[in-house]
Design a protein around this motif. Structure first.
Motif, PDB file in Angstrom:
ATOM      1  N   HIS A 174     -61.570  20.675 -19.924  1.00  0.00           N
ATOM      2  CA  HIS A 174     -60.903  19.683 -19.555  1.00  0.00           C
ATOM      3  C   HIS A 174     -61.559  18.921 -18.275  1.00  0.00           C
ATOM      4  CE1 HIS A 174     -58.736  22.697 -16.926  1.00  0.00           C
ATOM      5  NE2 HIS A 174     -58.862  21.696 -16.300  1.00  0.00           N
ATOM      6  N   VAL A 211     -60.302  16.381 -15.002  1.00  0.00           N
ATOM      7  CA  VAL A 211     -59.244  15.929 -14.214  1.00  0.00           C
ATOM      8  C   VAL A 211     -59.492  14.456 -13.591  1.00  0.00           C
ATOM      9  CG1 VAL A 211     -57.498  16.377 -12.672  1.00  0.00           C
ATOM     10  CG2 VAL A 211     -58.117  18.145 -14.050  1.00  0.00           C
ATOM     11  N   HIS A 218     -62.125  17.035 -10.968  1.00  0.00           N
ATOM     12  CA  HIS A 218     -63.001  18.173 -11.445  1.00  0.00           C
ATOM     13  C   HIS A 218     -63.023  18.358 -12.925  1.00  0.00           C
ATOM     14  CE1 HIS A 218     -59.008  20.194 -11.917  1.00  0.00           C
ATOM     15  NE2 HIS A 218     -59.563  21.102 -12.942  1.00  0.00           N
ATOM     16  N   ALA A 226     -63.446  21.231 -15.715  1.00  0.00           N
ATOM     17  CA  ALA A 226     -63.483  22.721 -15.819  1.00  0.00           C
ATOM     18  C   ALA A 226     -64.285  23.072 -17.134  1.00  0.00           C
ATOM     19  CB  ALA A 226     -61.915  22.892 -16.499  1.00  0.00           C
ATOM     20  N   PHE A 254     -61.873  27.856  -8.875  1.00  0.00           N
ATOM     21  CA  PHE A 254     -62.456  26.653  -8.466  1.00  0.00           C
ATOM     22  C   PHE A 254     -63.494  26.597  -7.168  1.00  0.00           C
ATOM     23  CE2 PHE A 254     -57.987  26.053 -10.291  1.00  0.00           C
ATOM     24  CZ  PHE A 254     -58.093  24.926 -10.868  1.00  0.00           C
ATOM     25  N   GLU A 300     -64.268  23.501 -12.070  1.00  0.00           N
ATOM     26  CA  GLU A 300     -63.207  24.746 -12.398  1.00  0.00           C
ATOM     27  C   GLU A 300     -63.800  25.842 -13.422  1.00  0.00           C
ATOM     28  OE1 GLU A 300     -59.504  23.672 -13.805  1.00  0.00           O
ATOM     29  OE2 GLU A 300     -58.808  25.662 -14.589  1.00  0.00           O
TER      30      GLU A 300
HETATM   31 FE   FE2 Z   1     -58.124  22.122 -14.113  1.00  0.00          FE
END
Ligand code: FE2
Length: 378
Positions: free
Chosen positions: A184, A186, A267, A269, A333, A346
């Motif tokens: 994902h 963000v 971030h 991931a 993280f 992440e």
């Molecule tokens: Fe995340």
């Protein structure tokens, strides 16, 4: 309100997905020095050389390095003269994510579907060709100066995209770290901007809000934020959106907005199948991670129940664990990967869980606050 699962959505008759996304095609970063940034992601994260575009390939105003590890593709792009929009972007934001490029079957239709629903066009569908075939690329603006490109490459056989040539260095093939794909990405948006962007992803891109966290879920003694997770119709692309919330001190999202000078990607991931091996590899190559107190592990099994992994390596490496109704996840993280306290990464391994580690928010955000305080920004 606590965590809310948008279960009503799945009970409703599914409407046709007007923007079927096949996943993340690549993430492009605008940076001050693409040659060195590419080397960092290769040496520290285990990416491999893939393709290059620049003056030598007929691109006169910039240099771009495409690097790859499994299904993760990053592009590092820099301007080579000062009088250039990318130079302005780097001056304002520092190094950061410019493009979240999404793989589609039909980039013309993706552009038509989204712009007809109100998206601001970044690039009309453009056919790129070389001897290896053709790709179609279009794009729309999202939060801040961030862009979603739509990449159609079903008729392209080349190494990356037309304009790029194969790039390899037989002397430098750093060992991979086990990173697999984008789980994902963000975004941090400004005060009162989370819901307008939720609406954008719902109406313009056909996404659904699958999880919501309010400031009571994501707060420490000092700071708070709110977050809503947006998912594409098929679930292949997930974009959580964060907004700062009022607290006694400055939210980490505010710190980001200050130093990025606007909204942007907070971030990315990246998924692994073996987080212990991946984090050990990354740490040994100099990647720096947030550190939670060792006491986090004292009652870990009481909190999350039985897990397959031994606690000792998790504690040694600082890996966090959380459980939801479907299973558990392990995550960690990095610290910001540039001197501005903006973009970080992440590392995540999912073992059934499809959530985002709510049980770790407090420990993590206290770790972030310690970092903010050390920078004088709390
Ligand atoms: Fe995340």
């Amino acid at each position: 309100m606590s965590v809310t699962q948008a279960t009503a959505q799945s009970a409703a008759t599914p409407a046709a997905d007007f923007l079927p996304l096949q996943g993340t095609d690549y993430v492009e970063f605008y940076v001050g020095n693409a040659k060195q940034a590419a080397h960092y992601y290769m040496s520290a994260f285990g990416f491999q050389a893939l393709a290059y575009a620049g003056p030598e390939t007929g691109i006169k105003d910039r240099a771009s390095y495409a690097i790859r590890q499994n299904k993760l593709t990053f592009v590092l792009t820099t301007p080579i003269r000062s009088n250039h929009p990318i130079a302005d972007h780097v001056h304002r934001h520092g190094d950061g994510v410019k493009m979240l490029a999404l793989r589609v079957d039909d980039a013309r239709d993706a552009w038509q579907q989204t712009t007809s629903r109100g998206a601001q066009s970044y690039q009309e569908p453009q056919v790129l060709t070389d001897a290896e075939g053709e790709a179609v690329v279009s794009g729309i603006h999202t939060y801040g100066e961030t862009v979603h490109l739509f990449i159609e490459r079903k008729n392209y056989k080349g190494v990356f995209l037309p304009g790029f040539r194969k790039w390899e260095n037989p002397w430098f093939k750093p060992e991979e770290s086990g990173l697999q794909y984008v789980d994902h990405c963000v975004g941090n948006v400004g005060w009162n901007q989370m819901n307008p962007w939720v609406k954008f992803y719902e109406e313009v891109m056909g996404f659904k809000n699958i999880l919501s966290f309010d400031d009571k879920d994501i707060s420490t003694e000092y700071s708070a934020l709110m977050s809503k997770v947006m998912s594409s119709g098929n679930g292949y692309v997930k974009f959580p959106i964060n907004e700062p919330a009022e607290g006694k001190k400055k939210s980490q999202v505010e710190e980001y907005l200050d130093f990025y000078d606007g909204e942007g990607v907070q971030h990315v991931a990246m998924a692994t199948k073996d987080i212990v091996a991946t984090v050990r590899s990354l740490r040994s190559r100099g990647v720096e991670f947030l550190q939670v107190p060792k006491s986090y592990y004292d009652d870990l099994l009481e909190r999350v129940g039985a897990i397959d992994e031994d606690i000792a390596p998790l504690k040694e490496l600082g890996i966090l664990v959380d459980r939801d109704e479907e299973g558990y996840l392990l995550q960690l993280f990095t610290k910001p990967v540039q001197d501005r306290p903006t973009l970080f990464f992440e590392i995540i391994q999912r073992k059934g869980a499809q959530s985002f580690g709510k049980g770790n928010f407090k420990a993590l955000f206290e770790a972030i606050e310690r970092e903010q305080a050390s920078r004088g920004n709390l």
